[in-house]
Design an enzyme around this catalytic site. Structure first.
Site, PDB file in Angstrom:
ATOM      1  CE1 TYR A  21      16.783  -1.264 -48.703  1.00 19.98           C
ATOM      2  CE2 TYR A  21      18.459  -2.383 -50.425  1.00 19.98           C
ATOM      3  CZ  TYR A  21      17.415  -1.210 -49.815  1.00 19.98           C
ATOM      4  OH  TYR A  21      16.795   0.230 -50.866  1.00 19.98           O
ATOM      5  CB  CYS A  22      14.806  -5.673 -43.689  1.00 21.43           C
ATOM      6  SG  CYS A  22      15.203  -6.285 -42.690  1.00 21.43           S
ATOM      7  CD1 TRP A  23      15.863  -0.641 -38.606  1.00 20.77           C
ATOM      8  CD2 TRP A  23      16.777   0.766 -40.318  1.00 20.77           C
ATOM      9  NE1 TRP A  23      16.505  -0.190 -38.646  1.00 20.77           N
ATOM     10  CE2 TRP A  23      17.024   1.105 -38.777  1.00 20.77           C
ATOM     11  CE3 TRP A  23      17.267   1.258 -41.398  1.00 20.77           C
ATOM     12  CZ2 TRP A  23      17.585   2.304 -38.936  1.00 20.77           C
ATOM     13  CZ3 TRP A  23      17.994   2.318 -41.405  1.00 20.77           C
ATOM     14  CH2 TRP A  23      18.733   2.522 -40.063  1.00 20.77           C
ATOM     15  CE1 TYR A  42      19.138   2.739 -47.138  1.00 20.03           C
ATOM     16  CE2 TYR A  42      18.434   4.125 -45.761  1.00 20.03           C
ATOM     17  CZ  TYR A  42      18.856   3.714 -46.541  1.00 20.03           C
ATOM     18  OH  TYR A  42      18.724   5.108 -46.996  1.00 20.03           O
TER      19      TYR A  42
END
Length: 292
Positions: free
Chosen positions: A93-95, A122
């Site tokens: 995952y990233c933001w 996230y």
């Protein structure tokens, strides 16, 4: 090939079985991350700041080109880092589940790894925490006056097979002004809430979950507001402990605090204690006497 992504609820079901890579910057990771995640940043903090500034000033294309220029020399290193983990599959995952995680997933998949993304990133995970604690939970709250050994009772319940969540343990704080003097460090509020969700996901919600009565704020961290509201409306079990026994417990618990720490703690509860009584207590501490 359409990259696979799954919602937080499904994503978290395998969080302890398949390694999770957090490709955000180190500072983002430090503020808060999935408890089992591994920091695997595609950009350093400085690199991310440069790209962000370029995006604002010149738009997405120059920022994307800059990002590609930064990432290019790192591609082999990313592959080798992934290989060292000794697995064939990752969650990632990233933001917001955007370019950073998709780019890293594309690279690892091209080398032969299987990658599944967290849908919405996230940010979606953080929203899921609010959603989770908004639903009815089988909470039972252990409460009582200061010094009632509530935490000890909580763990006594655990030895009898009960399900517990130790809020003070997660917060690394005893939840009082005096406990604040014993706390060396605490997680961020964000990370505390992430760990709280992680603890509840391990439990069987068909059975009661016992927690200790806490305020909205435990030291420097805040419990989720929806969780606090639910705790306040849940059944409470009051521990009735003799005052003399509570005093002896507190004396033993805080005996290693310095006079300066005791004074700071007393000042922290001066309004609740009453200014006159607080001043008297502080004077007794300075003189090395017991308080009434």
């Amino acid at each position: 090939m359409l990259m696979q992504s799954i919602a937080p609820k499904e994503f978290l079901k395998t969080s302890n079985e398949i390694p999770i890579l957090d490709v955000r910057s180190p500072s983002e990771f430090a503020t808060g991350h999935l408890p089992s995640a591994i920091s695997f940043p595609i950009f350093s903090d400085n690199e991310r700041a440069v790209i962000g500034t370029l995006f604002k000033k010149e738009g997405p294309k120059p920022a994307t080109k800059k990002g590609l220029g930064i990432v290019g020399p790192k591609l082999v290193d990313f592959i080798e880092q992934a290989e060292k983990l000794g697995v064939a599959e990752f969650r990632m995952y990233c933001w917001r589940g955007g370019m950073r995680s998709q780019s890293m997933a594309t690279l690892l998949e091209s080398y032969g790894f299987k990658v599944v993304l967290l849908k919405g990133g996230y940010k979606a995970y953080r929203n899921f925490i609010i959603e989770y604690f908004s639903a009815q939970l089988p909470i039972k709250v252990i409460t009582g006056y200061t010094g009632s050994k509530k935490t000890a009772f909580l763990y006594l319940l655990k030895t009898q097979g009960a399900q517990i969540v130790d809020l003070e343990g997660l917060a690394n704080h005893q939840g009082s002004s005096f406990g604040n003097q014993k706390s060396m460090s605490q997680p961020t509020t964000e990370q505390f809430q992430n760990m709280l969700l992680d603890e509840f996901l391990k439990l069987d919600l068909r059975k009661p979950v016992f927690i200790e009565d806490e305020s909205m704020r435990i030291g420097q961290v805040n419990v989720p507001e929806v969780f606090y509201q639910q705790k306040s409306n849940s059944p409470h079990i009051f521990l009735e402990i003799d005052k003399a026994e509570r005093v002896e417990f507190l004396k033993e618990d805080y005996k290693n605090l310095s006079a300066e720490q005791l004074i700071l703690a007393t000042e922290g509860i001066s309004k609740k204690l009453g200014l006159e009584l607080a001043a008297e207590a502080i004077e007794c501490i300075k003189l090395g006497h017991g308080t009434r």
